[in-house]
Design a protein around this motif. Structure first.
Motif, PDB file in Angstrom:
ATOM      1  N   ALA A 114       0.872  -1.176   0.000  1.00  0.00           N
ATOM      2  CA  ALA A 114       0.000   0.000   0.000  1.00  0.00           C
ATOM      3  C   ALA A 114       0.909   1.226   0.000  1.00  0.00           C
ATOM      4  CB  ALA A 114      -0.910  -0.015   1.223  1.00  0.00           C
ATOM      5  N   ALA A 115       1.472   1.514  -1.164  1.00  0.00           N
ATOM      6  CA  ALA A 115       2.482   2.557  -1.290  1.00  0.00           C
ATOM      7  C   ALA A 115       2.493   3.075  -2.728  1.00  0.00           C
ATOM      8  CB  ALA A 115       3.851   1.977  -0.909  1.00  0.00           C
ATOM      9  N   SER A 116       3.411   3.966  -3.022  1.00  0.00           N
ATOM     10  CA  SER A 116       3.511   4.580  -4.348  1.00  0.00           C
ATOM     11  C   SER A 116       4.321   3.733  -5.317  1.00  0.00           C
ATOM     12  CB  SER A 116       4.150   5.968  -4.241  1.00  0.00           C
ATOM     13  OG  SER A 116       3.277   6.850  -3.575  1.00  0.00           O
ATOM     14  N   PHE A 117       3.876   3.758  -6.586  1.00  0.00           N
ATOM     15  CA  PHE A 117       4.534   3.053  -7.688  1.00  0.00           C
ATOM     16  C   PHE A 117       4.856   4.067  -8.783  1.00  0.00           C
ATOM     17  CE2 PHE A 117       2.878  -0.448  -5.426  1.00  0.00           C
ATOM     18  CZ  PHE A 117       3.475  -1.612  -5.877  1.00  0.00           C
ATOM     19  N   TRP A 118       6.042   3.934  -9.378  1.00  0.00           N
ATOM     20  CA  TRP A 118       6.451   4.819 -10.469  1.00  0.00           C
ATOM     21  C   TRP A 118       5.613   4.585 -11.724  1.00  0.00           C
ATOM     22  CZ3 TRP A 118       9.286   8.913  -9.931  1.00  0.00           C
ATOM     23  CH2 TRP A 118      10.347   8.967  -9.035  1.00  0.00           C
ATOM     24  N   SER A 119       5.371   5.668 -12.454  1.00  0.00           N
ATOM     25  CA  SER A 119       4.855   5.577 -13.821  1.00  0.00           C
ATOM     26  C   SER A 119       5.901   6.210 -14.739  1.00  0.00           C
ATOM     27  CB  SER A 119       3.517   6.310 -13.961  1.00  0.00           C
ATOM     28  OG  SER A 119       3.700   7.670 -14.268  1.00  0.00           O
ATOM     29  N   SER A 120       5.759   5.975 -16.025  1.00  0.00           N
ATOM     30  CA  SER A 120       6.694   6.556 -16.996  1.00  0.00           C
ATOM     31  C   SER A 120       6.283   7.961 -17.425  1.00  0.00           C
ATOM     32  CB  SER A 120       6.781   5.662 -18.233  1.00  0.00           C
ATOM     33  OG  SER A 120       5.514   5.591 -18.869  1.00  0.00           O
ATOM     34  N   THR A 121       5.127   8.418 -16.989  1.00  0.00           N
ATOM     35  CA  THR A 121       4.589   9.703 -17.434  1.00  0.00           C
ATOM     36  C   THR A 121       5.310  10.869 -16.763  1.00  0.00           C
ATOM     37  OG1 THR A 121       2.430   8.661 -17.737  1.00  0.00           O
ATOM     38  CG2 THR A 121       2.478  11.082 -17.667  1.00  0.00           C
ATOM     39  N   SER A 126       7.411  19.599 -13.816  1.00  0.00           N
ATOM     40  CA  SER A 126       8.833  19.661 -14.146  1.00  0.00           C
ATOM     41  C   SER A 126       9.165  18.473 -15.037  1.00  0.00           C
ATOM     42  CB  SER A 126       9.672  19.598 -12.868  1.00  0.00           C
ATOM     43  OG  SER A 126      11.039  19.379 -13.175  1.00  0.00           O
ATOM     44  N   SER A 127       9.945  18.719 -16.075  1.00  0.00           N
ATOM     45  CA  SER A 127      10.293  17.640 -17.005  1.00  0.00           C
ATOM     46  C   SER A 127      11.227  16.616 -16.374  1.00  0.00           C
ATOM     47  CB  SER A 127      10.929  18.223 -18.266  1.00  0.00           C
ATOM     48  OG  SER A 127      12.128  18.901 -17.935  1.00  0.00           O
ATOM     49  N   GLY A 142       2.240  14.054  -9.263  1.00  0.00           N
ATOM     50  CA  GLY A 142       3.205  14.407 -10.301  1.00  0.00           C
ATOM     51  C   GLY A 142       4.448  15.069  -9.761  1.00  0.00           C
ATOM     52  N   ARG A 143       4.619  15.087  -8.469  1.00  0.00           N
ATOM     53  CA  ARG A 143       5.784  15.756  -7.866  1.00  0.00           C
ATOM     54  C   ARG A 143       6.729  14.725  -7.263  1.00  0.00           C
ATOM     55  NH1 ARG A 143       4.804  21.529  -6.889  1.00  0.00           N
ATOM     56  NH2 ARG A 143       2.745  21.982  -7.715  1.00  0.00           N
ATOM     57  N   ASN A 144       7.396  14.003  -8.158  1.00  0.00           N
ATOM     58  CA  ASN A 144       8.313  12.945  -7.740  1.00  0.00           C
ATOM     59  C   ASN A 144       9.663  13.149  -8.414  1.00  0.00           C
ATOM     60  OD1 ASN A 144       6.465  10.861  -6.286  1.00  0.00           O
ATOM     61  ND2 ASN A 144       5.341  11.465  -8.111  1.00  0.00           N
ATOM     62  N   PRO A 145      10.618  13.739  -7.702  1.00  0.00           N
ATOM     63  CA  PRO A 145      11.945  13.896  -8.297  1.00  0.00           C
ATOM     64  C   PRO A 145      12.577  12.529  -8.541  1.00  0.00           C
ATOM     65  CG  PRO A 145      11.940  14.629  -6.003  1.00  0.00           C
ATOM     66  CD  PRO A 145      10.536  14.282  -6.357  1.00  0.00           C
ATOM     67  N   PRO A 146      13.504  12.424  -9.504  1.00  0.00           N
ATOM     68  CA  PRO A 146      14.035  11.132  -9.906  1.00  0.00           C
ATOM     69  C   PRO A 146      14.745  10.361  -8.788  1.00  0.00           C
ATOM     70  CG  PRO A 146      15.165  12.919 -11.049  1.00  0.00           C
ATOM     71  CD  PRO A 146      14.050  13.532 -10.275  1.00  0.00           C
ATOM     72  N   GLY A 147      15.224  11.049  -7.755  1.00  0.00           N
ATOM     73  CA  GLY A 147      15.897  10.366  -6.654  1.00  0.00           C
ATOM     74  C   GLY A 147      14.948   9.775  -5.620  1.00  0.00           C
ATOM     75  N   MET A 148      13.675  10.147  -5.694  1.00  0.00           N
ATOM     76  CA  MET A 148      12.682   9.593  -4.773  1.00  0.00           C
ATOM     77  C   MET A 148      12.583   8.090  -5.018  1.00  0.00           C
ATOM     78  SD  MET A 148       8.841  11.018  -4.181  1.00  0.00           S
ATOM     79  CE  MET A 148       9.340  12.414  -3.197  1.00  0.00           C
ATOM     80  N   ARG A 149      12.224   7.337  -4.005  1.00  0.00           N
ATOM     81  CA  ARG A 149      12.181   5.883  -4.140  1.00  0.00           C
ATOM     82  C   ARG A 149      10.741   5.380  -4.021  1.00  0.00           C
ATOM     83  NH1 ARG A 149      17.078   4.084  -4.383  1.00  0.00           N
ATOM     84  NH2 ARG A 149      16.784   1.987  -3.580  1.00  0.00           N
TER      85      ARG A 149
END
Length: 161
Positions: A114-121, A126-127, A142-149
């Protein structure tokens, strides 16, 4: 008179196909499940878990965005096919609010955190950021910097058989 936002939102939610509501016995015995509506095939387990013939075993891993894209490439090499991160709409199609927490059909996708999953969108904020879908709250962010896990569940375009 314009329809209210709540009515439009309700209509949108009710029109989402629920491919996973009644998986076939064959699908339930395999490590993938097909969404024939979207023409895609999902890995039933989150990355880090393994399918043991009955359920997903092990602990799901957390990935930065770069690690997630590398994991998809590794899955493609090891499992065959072109595994990838799902786009936001594909990932949101797995949400099942009536299912409780986690908000996913756990018969089809057992032991989903029960947690967050990455999407490719890519996010419009921010790009460099991407969308994620949270299976605890049912909310996309939509506010997930690339270093977030976050966790990942991979998908590929289904092949015709």
């Amino acid at each position: 008179m314009r329809p209210s936002f709540l009515i439009l939102l309700s209509a949108a939610v009710l029109s989402i196909p629920t491919f996973a509501a009644e998986p076939t016995p064959r699908q339930l015995s395999q490590f993938t499940v097909r969404d024939s509506t979207r023409g895609i095939e999902w890995l039933r387990c989150a990355a880090g878990q393994t399918w043991n013939g009955n359920t997903c075993a092990g602990e799901p891993r957390l990935f930065s965005y770069e690690e997630a894209t590398r994991a998809a490439a590794l899955a493609s090499a090891e499992l065959g096919g072109r595994w990838r991160l799902p786009n936001r709409a594909e990932l949101e199609s797995l949400l099942c609010v009536p299912c409780g927490v986690p908000q996913i059909d756990t018969r089809t996708f057992p032991h989903t955190p029960a947690a967050s999953f990455w999407s490719s969108t890519t996010s419009w904020y921010s790009s460099t950021q991407h969308w994620s879908v949270n299976f605890r709250s049912g909310v996309a962010s939509g506010r997930n910097p690339p270093g977030m896990r976050h966790h990942i569940r991979l998908v590929r375009d289904a092949t015709l058989k």
